[in-house]
Design a protein around this motif. Structure first.
Motif: not given
Lengths: 815, 223
Positions: A188-189, A336-340, A370-374, A377-380
């Motif tokens: 996955a991306t 982050i990965s898991r959320l995406i 909130q941190a995860a959403i940012e 967006i910022e591609g962390d």
């Protein structure tokens, strides 16, 4: 793209008939430039990624008939393998290709497995466990000598785990049979591409890996729920936002609701149904439900019969459902990965953007969401540390390979160390491990006569008997579940599983929920819990161990940043902002470059809260170290609890100088005996003992109960620690359990820069920021090496007091 | 370490956290279910290679018990050996033989060891009575005299501060006493299990073996 490669017949017409345009990456993968031997394809879920992986094989098989096994496909989920088989048959049948596809998993019948050995299909779909098992048969060599391609699906979900270690070793073995086999990893991306491309290739072919990245789809729309009621200070139920969730369910065609634990899934399912006036079809899916129940739900979902489904990570991967319009994540995303990945499960077509709503269940989680959403967006990307291959997995692998054929010491060592996780395994360690696998590896050689692997000729090793092979194969697998009991109705109908410890806390007649239904516990019979349907009020909710993922450090950094920067609070919901304002006014906000330590008295005890933002595992290790230190200094610690952001220790005496506790030398001094006694190490040892074959899970005749395994493994651990502290399994246990220490390095860095980086502030009461953690005290288990003995002592005091009271009463009576 | 004394049938006994029972007036140590040689028996029968130190550990625990109390006689309540056909390691036999020379041994026959290996000194008995108390391997259903036995490996679960603590235990009422298993790799049977619970009157006492000390636990609300 210039020089675009085209699809040949019949594929081009088939794509046209479907009205599809092949994706660039699908065409890219068909080309095979000479300088590359292996590929990693990074593409969003559901964008024809799996088909892309198979296209080269289908084209190759079309060109020339192939009487042998040509392609092996490995999926982390049995269900996914089955699903891919179904999807793959469509193009094969529609293009009239003469290609046989077959599935081999734990669910495949022995009859079918035998048939596969005799007449192999061209494409075999399997799981890491079944693949390992297949390799353990003497026939493996013949079967696997003509492999053209190995496809590893959802590779990001496999690597960096014990299953990944096992798969990597199996690929090394396959390499030996088919040296030119091409490996294709589908991911996955989400992840760190660099890790995947290192992992996928044999050690000497690291430079031969090509990475193909698909153009990302439109960005996802992710938002935090706007609920009328505020989220609570602590807890994990998410009840406050359920009315809004119900509204969303009504609005969307299908909603996929993810939660973090099975207990959460049960509770939310129950509460949602209470709000479900229109009786919308809402389903439940998690790993403790019976397979038949899960399949029923999956099928209903595939047909589009469900309006919503509540799931745990059991649905993170795999099966595509096009009807899903909205994904809801209840609880913190943790990574982050898991959320995406989860968000990507909605609108499963590349062109449409996915929509998701996050429901944080408490105030800290609001910030994390909130941190995860940012971050998205910022591609962390998540910070991932690659762990060296697990020793217990290698022990199991050696035994399995010995079952298939005799091996030579040096060549096996070479084979094993060609696998990326084991690239640094030296010969001494390998020898020690082989010795362990064969006779337990004890200094006191008391099992020579019963050894499993024998040296048949100098340097040549092999299994000693067929009956031993059977036992080894029965115990394949690298996932050790907590001891569970099957829950059955009186007539024997299987409902699901619960942990044994939970059942032990029930008396007959007590009610609990499982699979969204209320059951009344009758008795334990033949290693299962017998239940009847019930209507009970306030049923208990089974708690399942594990499932609590630690907060990824990349996300943790963002959480800390948001807290330290009041300007960024305007994006947060009111309740959360007010909470932080309160802390700012009444206490102190932890800054980016300091370790905030608060101390305060509460209910006759003294608390110390450390805001480490280091994740649950690291905090647990730090908690062990700090309480140890508190005991050394005489602060009479009573326990500690952790969450992902902070930990609190408490004791009977005030902690005046936390700096002393955090002194690094002192912190690690004498840590070994202390940690050795901890339940963390005992749990880790149990898993290692089972995976490595010291303790067998299954016998040819009877199933050993989980209860016996736990009890034995603690005693075995203690005995081994006393009599052979350098045993290989103890070393492995320490290494694995102390991985939490790796995360601690961030705290160390803070401390190292300057001793004064600890910001200690004394208060006369609990601070706003500390409240969520303090509320957890008493709900979370108490850790600590000698806690059990301390607790037992308290029992002695209580009984003593009771005795005094009784004596007094008696005296009064006689007067 | 605080010594744990209790009264049973008019005599004073000491329950030791090792699982041993001391009868000071008789200068007697009672141990049950040593299961010596268990790891080797398991290796032979199932190919599981548990650390081969269980016998050593059990014997050193026994030696320590004998050092701490003034004892002349040892009574082993049966299942002293896990399997009568699987022998011990030479080093363990040596320790055991020395013990049988220095103390007067009474070996009660258990279900695991109908005969004893290694020709050890001592008397071999189905049961024995001392001062009106009968010692046997397994509790009889209707004992004539007060009895002390083993066999069940009783364990108890205590819920304390939200945490379950499990431990070997002594359990007794006014006429029966059951000892925990003394051997190191022995599992246990929960005292709330019918097999054990049905042997005792409602008025009973349970003592759990901690690491350093024995503690009495309340007998209500056991899990």
């Amino acid at each position: 793209m210039q020089n675009k490669c085209e699809l040949d017949l019949p594929f081009s017409t088939w794509f046209k008939k479907k009205g599809w345009e092949p994706y660039d990456y699908q065409l890219e993968l068909i080309k095979r430039p000479a300088q590359f031997s292996h590929d990693v394809l990074i593409a969003p879920t559901g964008g024809g990624k799996t088909l892309a992986g198979f296209l080269p094989s289908l084209i190759d098989l079309l060109k020339s008939p192939y009487p042998e096994l040509h392609t092996i496909y490995i999926s982390p989920l049995k269900a996914l393998a089955e699903d891919v088989a179904r999807n793959l048959t469509i193009p094969i049948e529609e293009m009239n290709l003469r290609i046989n596809v077959d599935v081999r998993t734990g669910d495949t019948s022995n009859h079918r497995k035998r048939a596969q050995m005799k007449t192999p299909p061209q494409i075999l779909l399997t799981t890491p466990e079944s693949f390992a098992l297949l390799l353990s048969y003497p026939e493996a060599k013949t079967l696997m000598s003509f492999i053209n391609t190995v496809i590893i699906d959802e590779i990001h979900a496999i690597i960096n785990s014990k299953r990944g270690d096992q798969l990597s070793l199996c690929l090394a073995r396959l390499q030996k049979f088919s040296p030119s086999a091409r490996r294709i990893g589908l991911s996955a991306t989400v992840s760190d591409t660099d890790h995947i491309s290192k992992w996928i290739a044999p050690a000497d072919q690291q430079k031969l890996v090509r990475t193909i990245t698909a153009t990302p789809g439109p960005p996802s729309e992710i938002s935090i729920v706007k609920a009328k009621r505020p989220p609570p200070w602590s807890g994990h139920s998410g009840q406050y936002a359920l009315p809004e969730l119900m509204e969303e369910i009504k609005k969307n065609k299908t909603t996929l609701i993810f939660v973090n634990t099975r207990a959460q899934a049960e509770i939310i399912f129950q509460s949602l149904w209470e709000l479900n006036d229109e009786c919308l079809p809402i389903g439940l899916h998690h790993g403790s439900l019976s397979v038949s129940q899960r399949t029923k739900i999956e099928n209903a979902m595939a047909k589009g019969d469900l309006k919503a489904i509540i799931a745990t990570s059991s649905l993170d991967l795999g099966v595509d459902w096009s009807s899903v319009q909205l994904v809801v994540q209840i609880g913190a995303p943790k990574g982050i990965s898991r959320l995406i990945q989860r968000v990507g499960r909605s609108n499963h077509v590349l062109s449409a953007s996915s929509r998701a709503i996050l429901i944080p269940t408490n105030l800290f989680e609001v910030i994390e969401c909130q941190a995860a959403i940012e971050a998205i967006i910022e591609g962390d990307i998540d910070d991932i540390s690659m762990n060296p291959g697990a020793i217990d997995v290698l022990a199991q692998h050696l035994l399995l390979m010995a079952c298939s054929q005799d091996f030579q010491f040096n060549s096996m060592h070479q084979e094993v160390s060609s696998s990326f996780p084991y690239r640094n395994l030296d010969q001494d360690e390998f020898k020690e491990l082989l010795n362990y696998a064969s006779n337990g590896g004890y200094v006191l050689q008391s099992y020579e006569q019963w050894r499993k692997i024998d040296q048949k000729k100098p340097g040549i090793y092999g299994i000693t008997s067929k009956s031993i092979s059977r036992k080894i194969r029965m115990n394949v697998g690298t996932i050790v579940e907590a001891e569970t009991l099957r829950v059955k109705k009186k007539r024997g109908e299987y409902v699901g599983t619960v942990e044994e410890q939970f059942i032990q806390s029930l008396s007959p007649g007590d009610t609990f929920i499982l699979g969204g239904k209320v059951w009344s516990f009758v008795r334990i019979k033949d290693l299962s819990a017998e239940v009847t349907s019930a209507e009970g009020k306030d049923p208990k909710v089974p708690i399942y161990a594990g499932g609590k993922l630690p907060l990824n450090s990349s996300l943790a950094r963002r959480v800390r940043k948001i807290i330290s920067d009041p300007v960024s609070w305007n994006k947060l919901p009111n309740s959360c902002r007010e909470w932080l304002e309160l802390q700012k006014k009444a206490a102190h906000l932890p800054k980016n470059n300091e370790l905030l330590v608060e101390t305060f008295p509460r209910a006759g005890k003294w608390y110390m809260v450390t805001y480490s933002f280091a994740g649950r595992n690291a905090n647990q290790t730090l908690g062990l170290l700090l309480t140890k230190q508190m005991e050394f200094i005489g602060l009479a610690p009573l326990g500690f609890v952790v969450n992902d952001y902070a930990l609190t220790c408490w004791g009977l005496r005030p902690i005046k100088k936390p700096e002393v506790l955090f002194n690094q030398d002192a912190l690690y001094d004498g840590v070994d005996p202390w940690l050795g006694d901890s339940s963390l190490l005992k749990r880790t040892f149990r898993q290692i003992a089972i995976v490595s074959g010291l303790i067998q899970r299954r016998f040819p005749t009877k199933n050993k109960t989980g209860k016996q395994i736990t009890f034995n493994s603690d005693i075995i651990y203690d005995t081994l620690r006393k009599y052979e502290p350098n045993h290989i399994l103890l070393k492995a246990t320490r290494n694995e359990a102390l991985r939490g220490l790796a995360d601690l390095s961030r705290i160390e860095q803070l401390l190292e820069l300057n001793g004064s980086n600890i910001r200690h502030i004394q208060y006369d009461r609990t601070t706003p920021l500390a409240v969520p953690l303090i509320l957890e005290v008493g709900k979370e288990p108490v850790y600590g090496g000698h806690a059990e003995e301390l607790l037992l002592q308290s029992l002695a005091y209580e009984l003593f007091d009771e005795a005094k009271v009784v004596n007094k009463l008696k005296k009064n009576e006689t007067i | 370490m605080k010594q744990f004394d209790f009264e049973f049938c008019g005599s004073r006994f000491i329950a030791d956290p090792s699982g041993g029972l001391i009868w000071p007036n008789q200068k007697l140590a009672v141990v049950s279910d040593l299961h010596l040689g268990k790891s080797r028996a398991i290796a032979k029968h199932t190919n599981q290679f548990l650390p081969p130190y269980d016998t050593t550990a059990t014997l050193s625990k026994l030696v320590l018990l004998l050092e701490n109390f003034e004892v002349r006689k040892i009574l082993s309540l049966g299942d002293s050996f896990h399997h009568h056909n699987v022998g011990l390691l030479a080093s363990d036999i040596k320790v055991l033989k020395r013990l049988t020379l220095n103390y007067e041994w009474l070996w009660i026959i258990g279900n695991h060891d109908p005969s004893l290996p290694h020709r050890l000194k001592g008397r071999y008995l189905d049961e024995v009575s001392i001062d009106n108390i009968t010692f046997r391997h397994r509790a009889s259903l209707a004992p004539k005299n007060p009895e002390i036995s083993g066999h069940f490996h009783p364990v108890v679960n205590v819920r304390l501060a939200g945490r379950r603590i499990k431990g070997r235990c002594f359990i007794h009422d006014k006429e029966r006493l059951i000892l925990p298993a003394f051997g190191s790799y022995t599992g246990g049977l929960n005292v709330i299990n019918k097999e054990v619970a049905s042997l005792f009157l409602a008025q009973k006492k349970i003592y759990i073996c901690g690491k350093k000390q024995v503690y009495e636990v309340p007998t209500t609300n056991l899990i």
